[in-house]
Design an enzyme around this catalytic site. Structure first.
Site, PDB file in Angstrom:
ATOM      1  CG  ASN A 146      37.796  44.760  41.946  1.00  0.00           C
ATOM      2  OD1 ASN A 146      38.461  45.772  42.225  1.00  0.00           O
ATOM      3  ND2 ASN A 146      38.356  43.627  41.573  1.00  0.00           N
ATOM      4  CD  GLU A 185      39.773  28.061  39.949  1.00  0.00           C
ATOM      5  OE1 GLU A 185      38.816  28.049  39.149  1.00  0.00           O
ATOM      6  OE2 GLU A 185      39.893  28.929  40.836  1.00  0.00           O
ATOM      7  NE  ARG A 217      40.685  42.683  44.896  1.00  0.00           N
ATOM      8  CZ  ARG A 217      41.584  42.742  43.928  1.00  0.00           C
ATOM      9  NH1 ARG A 217      41.296  43.300  42.780  1.00  0.00           N
ATOM     10  NH2 ARG A 217      42.780  42.249  44.120  1.00  0.00           N
ATOM     11  CD  GLU A 256      40.056  37.009  44.358  1.00  0.00           C
ATOM     12  OE1 GLU A 256      39.981  36.677  43.153  1.00  0.00           O
ATOM     13  OE2 GLU A 256      40.930  37.755  44.799  1.00  0.00           O
ATOM     14  CG  HIS A 306      46.110  37.418  45.038  1.00  0.00           C
ATOM     15  ND1 HIS A 306      47.235  36.915  44.424  1.00  0.00           N
ATOM     16  CD2 HIS A 306      45.494  38.208  44.130  1.00  0.00           C
ATOM     17  CE1 HIS A 306      47.294  37.389  43.179  1.00  0.00           C
ATOM     18  NE2 HIS A 306      46.251  38.184  42.986  1.00  0.00           N
ATOM     19  NE  ARG A 349      51.241  42.720  39.147  1.00  0.00           N
ATOM     20  CZ  ARG A 349      50.196  42.224  39.817  1.00  0.00           C
ATOM     21  NH1 ARG A 349      50.376  41.302  40.750  1.00  0.00           N
ATOM     22  NH2 ARG A 349      48.986  42.654  39.575  1.00  0.00           N
ATOM     23  CE  LYS A 381      37.878  42.576  36.723  1.00  0.00           C
ATOM     24  NZ  LYS A 381      38.961  41.935  37.401  1.00  0.00           N
TER      25      LYS A 381
END
Ligand code: ADP
Length: 409
Positions: free
Chosen positions: A19, A342, A100, A393, A189, A250, A26
């Site tokens: 990513n 979560e 990604r 992901e 997402h 945001r 990442k």
């Protein structure tokens, strides 16, 4: 029962998931069959001689300051760490590199094996994702040069939402202007929303086609989706990831005229307003901190801004849940996922409160139990099941990469 680590079959093949952002990369080496992250890490502050790398393998985290002038240097640092600390990428049998990509525009409704033309397509979408796609392009170019012998796959955040009906993705603005400039809702997402909606069906052992699910992906970025029988029909993010829910930094939905107002009356430039709405708004803008653990501490200490931030966040979520109940007509499951979804029992409790007449309830004792497993937190027999379903992901990208490579091989 899960097999113990001794009994667990060793990974016969792995996928390297990358990513690449504008100033960070990442990565995760994933065993797509077992679902394990074999190793993972992040290189930050690319473009500086004071960059940092953090590499995790077998429970040990290695952190270093590194000179990373560009993405090429960053990925070479990663390869050196794999050689020095492990695991050996040769032994890991890397069969694909999955990238990604945030913005696939209207071009991509699923993963694709990357060739030169695909790189140009992703570059061509930079005007729609100026913060994300340039880093992706650089990451892909460098990774293809460093791993020339394995297929590279692009997995798009927007792909899952290419099924949105026209009525859901169209903004009511001049149709010609919208067409010419690609102004429509794309949603983001998507990899997480797709993964979680499928996990719901798998965990409940129900056919995906039979389930209508509202997925609430609440991380630092946050988005909601309505999924009918595995097909996305609504989502909260739009042309960019700025629309929708209140997020860490945001604003989510605002009256677009606020932009004109701030420009004309506060003398702010477009770039300043962009920065304000993306980086200095949301929970951070209202409470002064965007981590929910700190937010709750502030609320407990009587901080008025923090209390209001939490109220606004919860109110916006309730509005979206209500509207998605109406969009779907029948909802079987509401699934919470990502960092806040979560882990934050307070947010879940506040959001689900007062909805009993709509068939939505949670067991507050079960809600407070921490667990890494997917689980139901609504009482037996409630009309709508409420679940916590951890997202993954990287695993989703690894599996999609393997699938498309297998399909082409
Ligand atoms: P992203 O991928 O968008 O960066 P994550 O899904 O990792 O975000 O979520 C990060 C956020 O999750 C943090 O900013 C924090 O607010 C929240 N979070 C993480 N752990 C907890 C926790 N134990 N309790 C409450 N919130 C948490």
């Amino acid at each position: 029962m899960n097999p113990t680590s001794d009994e667990r079959p060793r990974a016969t093949s792995s996928v390297l998931v990358i990513n690449a952002g504008s100033s960070s990369v990442k990565y995760q080496l994933v065993d797509p069959a077992g679902g394990e992250a074999i190793a993972s890490g992040i290189v930050e502050k690319i473009g500086s001689s004071e960059g940092s790398v953090s590499h995790k393998f077998e429970g040990t985290k290695t952190q270093r300051t590194v000179d990373v002038p560009d993405h090429g240097a960053a990925l070479r640092v990663v390869l050196d760490l794999f050689s020095e600390i492990g695991p050996s990428l040769a032994d890991a049998n890397v069969v694909a590199v999955g990238h990604r990509v945030v913005q696939g525009g209207s071009l991509f409704s699923g993963p694709v094996v990357i060739d030169d033309a695909i790189v140009e397509d992703i570059r061509g979408l930079i005007p729609l994702a100026p913060l994300h796609n340039p880093g992706h392009v650089r990451g892909i170019e460098v990774a293809r040069a460093l791993f020339p012998d394995v297929p590279h796959v692009a997995v798009f955040d927007t792909a899952f939402f290419q099924t949105l009906p026209e009525a859901a993705y169209t903004y009511a603005i001049d149709a010609e202007v919208a067409r010419e400039h690609g102004v429509r809702r794309y949603g983001f997402h998507g990899t997480s929303h797709e993964y979680v909606s499928k996990e719901v069906a798998r965990v409940l052992d129900r056919p995906l086609e039979d389930l209508n699910t509202i997925v609430l992906h609440l991380g630092n970025g946050a988005s909601a989706s309505a999924v009918r029988g595995g097909v996305a029909v609504e989502t909260s993010m739009g042309l960019t990831p700025l629309e929708g829910l209140v997020m860490g930094t945001r604003s989510g939905d605002i009256d677009p005229a606020i932009v004109f107002h701030l420009h004309r009356n506060a003398g702010m430039s477009i770039d300043e307003i962009d920065d304000l709405l993306n980086k200095r708004s949301g929970i951070l803008g209202l409470a002064g901190d965007n981590d929910f653990r700190t937010l709750h501490e502030l609320v407990a200490a009587g901080h008025e801004g923090a209390r209001l931030a939490l109220d606004v966040y919860v109110h916006r979520l309730k509005k979206y849940i209500g509207s998605y109940l109406a969009v779907l007509g029948r909802v079987d499951v509401i699934a919470f996922t990502a960092g806040v979804g979560e882990n934050d029992e307070i947010v879940r409790r506040l959001v689900m409160r007062g909805l009993t007449d709509l068939g939505i309830e949670i067991d507050e004792v079960v809600n407070d139990v921490r667990s890494p497993e997917a689980r139901t937190i609504s009482p037996e027999g409630t009309k709508i099941r409420v679940m916590i379903v951890p997202t993954n992901e990287e695993l989703a990208i690894a599996r999609q990469s393997l699938e498309i490579v297998g399909a082409q091989g």
